[in-house]
Design a protein around this motif. Structure first.
Motif, PDB file in Angstrom:
ATOM      1  N   PRO A  72      -3.397   6.264  -6.576  1.00  0.00           N
ATOM      2  CA  PRO A  72      -4.847   6.223  -6.365  1.00  0.00           C
ATOM      3  C   PRO A  72      -5.312   5.067  -5.491  1.00  0.00           C
ATOM      4  O   PRO A  72      -6.479   5.037  -5.100  1.00  0.00           O
ATOM      5  N   ILE A  73      -4.436   4.099  -5.207  1.00  0.00           N
ATOM      6  CA  ILE A  73      -4.871   2.886  -4.510  1.00  0.00           C
ATOM      7  C   ILE A  73      -4.107   2.661  -3.207  1.00  0.00           C
ATOM      8  O   ILE A  73      -4.079   1.552  -2.682  1.00  0.00           O
TER       9      ILE A  73
ATOM     10  N   TYR B 222      -7.038  -1.226  -0.158  1.00  0.00           N
ATOM     11  CA  TYR B 222      -7.531   0.157  -0.111  1.00  0.00           C
ATOM     12  C   TYR B 222      -9.064   0.187  -0.073  1.00  0.00           C
ATOM     13  O   TYR B 222      -9.663   0.909   0.729  1.00  0.00           O
TER      14      TYR B 222
END
Length: 580
Positions: A140-141, A106
């Protein structure tokens, strides 16, 4: 994320039962449609339907010995081929072992499509055996993540995943598949195309902004281009080089942008940032025009932000509009693909910058302040090892690293002149990345030798993948710059913590050559440069996996260095100026 899809109709020559498949079989049919020929993974209970379908699928599967090893392999594959790396793991700990690799991909914009098994839909939320909220953990990643609740949605979801992972700013996508979904049956229809209402990246820049850039360049006397990995992802390196030669603009690379401009090119200034060259950093600090292309102004590039490029107007070209203006105020924002941007710039015609005096000054700095180290002839210096590697391979090699001193020395002393030959962990800075990433790179292409340059600390984090390179006969050469320490931690403790080496020294390292031999891989122990030359030549000629444990001096530091909280021009350890 909703989508409108056009589905391929079923061949009328087949009866209904021939087109009925379970979710696991559908997964592999979808992968074939996406031209996936290799994947990396590790089985487990919630993924057994999928692994059973793999048994008859015509897709190569590399069995790693740890899920983190598998996903780093997929990253190395993606980085060198440009194609998405595909990963398969089971639920619970299998999925959570992928977290570091997802975060790494990411941060560094690497396209991955990751499949995780999950407990049956009826058991989700009951704390069932090997259940984990993989969507919540990875939201979130990942660029996108989704759990499949209906087998009929699986083809559409997979089509969307590959599209999202590879369009716009690239990144990892995760698909969580409950066990009952992978076992459920339905008719198979794969979409021909996908239209995502909330995902329409801008690829062609605004021509008005391109013309503003052209005008700014024509007036500049001290321009600099900062080229990041986005140039490589866009395959814009050839157009970039054509542009800088016509516009007479010098170029510096970020760590992950190396290879975007040939290292030997007279307009190349070297890498910039915390351990960049004197010339590159001072060029940024004195520039009157800074053009960032496919770079996100990471803190290791900028140093102290309020003193970064203080005299420059800033032009920022990036596929991701969220990066423009995020860290550095931008005067001319250009949203779009780097290749498309340079196409337009070249079509508009080039008015060269007034940069000849500037280029002469930069050439002088290169001569006065080169990279340096003291070679006393008594100890083996890591920089010397990398110079030998560079001279021996002459750029015809793919190099992967972990993070730390060895990474910075490799970036400094290996001359990358071609894209996609440099594989390293940038934003997340992941120890344990380099060795498995080199495996993925070697599987992605088979023409060039692949070398993993690692530290003794990071190598031990995924050392189990030695059995993988032996089992599959993957000719990765691993060079351990063994300084019996966590080198960059030790360096910071020396400089900033008065030499208090708290938990950074590793006096009880194993004999890595013997460990390699135990896994069936040729091992070498070397402690002088002549023995290293012999071991390297033998390993390269054998075209077989090898581990070369190189005993280097422990107290060597990476210079130049921009200390945290200081500006790029406040470098220490610069030859010809202020040597520590």
């Amino acid at each position: 994320m909703s989508a409108h899809v056009k589905e391929r109709s079923i061949d009328p020559s087949k009866n209904e039962s021939e087109c009925t498949m379970n979710g696991a079989q559908i997964l592999f049919e979808c992968l074939k449609q996406e031209q996936v020929d290799i994947m990396f993974g590790y089985p487990g209970g919630a993924a057994l339907h999928i692994y059973d379908a793999l048994y008859k699928a015509d897709i190569r599967h590399i069995l790693a010995r740890h899920e983190q090893g598998a996903i780093h392999m997929a990253e190395g594959y993606a980085r060198t081929t440009g194609k998405p790396g595909v990963v398969l793991a089971t639920s619970g700990p299998g999925a959570t072992n992928l977290v570091t690799g997802l975060a790494d991909a990411y941060m560094d914009s690497l396209p991955l499509v990751v499949f995780t098994g999950q407990v049956a839909s009826t058991a989700i939320g009951t704390d069932a055996f090997q259940e984990a909220d993989v969507l919540g953990i990875t939201m979130p990643i990942t660029k996108h993540n989704i759990q499949v609740r209906d087998v009929r949605d699986l083809p559409r979801i997979i089509k969307e995943a590959f599209y999202i992972a590879t369009n716009g700013r690239k990144g990892p996508v995760l698909i969580d598949i409950p066990k009952d979904v992978s076992g459920a049956e339905t008719l198979f229809n794969y979409p021909d195309e996908v239209q995502l209402r909330g995902f329409k990246p801008t690829t062609v820049p605004n021509l008005v902004q391109i013309r503003k850039m052209k005008q700014a360049v024509s007036k500049a006397k001290k321009p600099v281009i900062l080229a990041g990995a986005g140039v490589l992802f866009a395959q814009a390196n050839t157009l970039l080089l054509e542009y800088v030669e016509k516009a007479r603009i010098p170029v510096t690379n970020t760590l992950l942008g190396l290879g975007g401009v040939p290292a030997e090119h007279p307009l190349f200034l070297g890498m910039c940032g915390m351990h960049g060259t004197f010339t590159a950093n001072m060029a940024i600090q004195q520039a009157d025009l800074l053009i960032s292309v496919g770079a996100r102004f990471d803190d290791r590039v900028t140093g102290r932000l309020d003193q970064f490029a203080p005299n420059a107007r800033v032009i920022h070209i990036d596929i991701d509009p969220a990066e423009i203006g995020k860290n550095v105020e931008t005067d001319i924002p250009i949203v779009g693909d780097a290749k498309e941007a340079f196409k337009l710039l070249l079509q508009e015609g080039i008015e060269a910058a007034h940069s000849e005096d500037w280029l002469t000054e930069l050439s002088g700095w290169k001569q006065q302040h080169p990279l340096w180290y003291e070679n006393d002839g008594q100890t083996l210096k890591p920089q010397n090892v990398l110079e030998v590697l560079n001279d021996t391979t002459k750029g015809e090699v793919i190099v992967a690293t972990d993070v730390g001193q060895h990474q910075m020395w490799t970036a400094q002393y290996i001359h990358f002149s071609t894209p996609d030959r440099w594989v390293s962990s940038g934003g997340l800075g992941t120890m344990g990345f380099g060795f498995p990433a080199a495996i993925g790179a070697a599987l992605g292409q088979q023409e060039l030798p692949v070398v993993a340059v690692v530290g003794d600390g990071g190598f031990q984090m995924n050392i189990q993948e030695l059995v993988t390179i032996n089992n599959y006969h993957i000719p990765v050469i691993t060079i351990i710059l063994n300084n019996a320490s966590l080198g960059m931690v030790r360096q910071w403790q020396e400089i900033f913590y008065d030499g208090r080496y708290s938990q950074s020294l590793l006096p009880q390292n194993p004999d890595f050559a013997k460990v390699a031999e135990a896994f069936g891989v040729k091992g070498y122990n070397v402690s002088n440069i002549d023995d290293f030359k012999v071991a390297l030549q033998e390993a390269l000629q054998s075209k077989a996996p090898a581990v070369i444990d190189v005993q280097v001096t422990q107290n060597e530091n990476v210079f130049p260095m921009v200390s945290p909280g200081t500006a790029l021009h406040e470098m220490v350890g610069v030859k010809g100026r202020d040597i520590l």
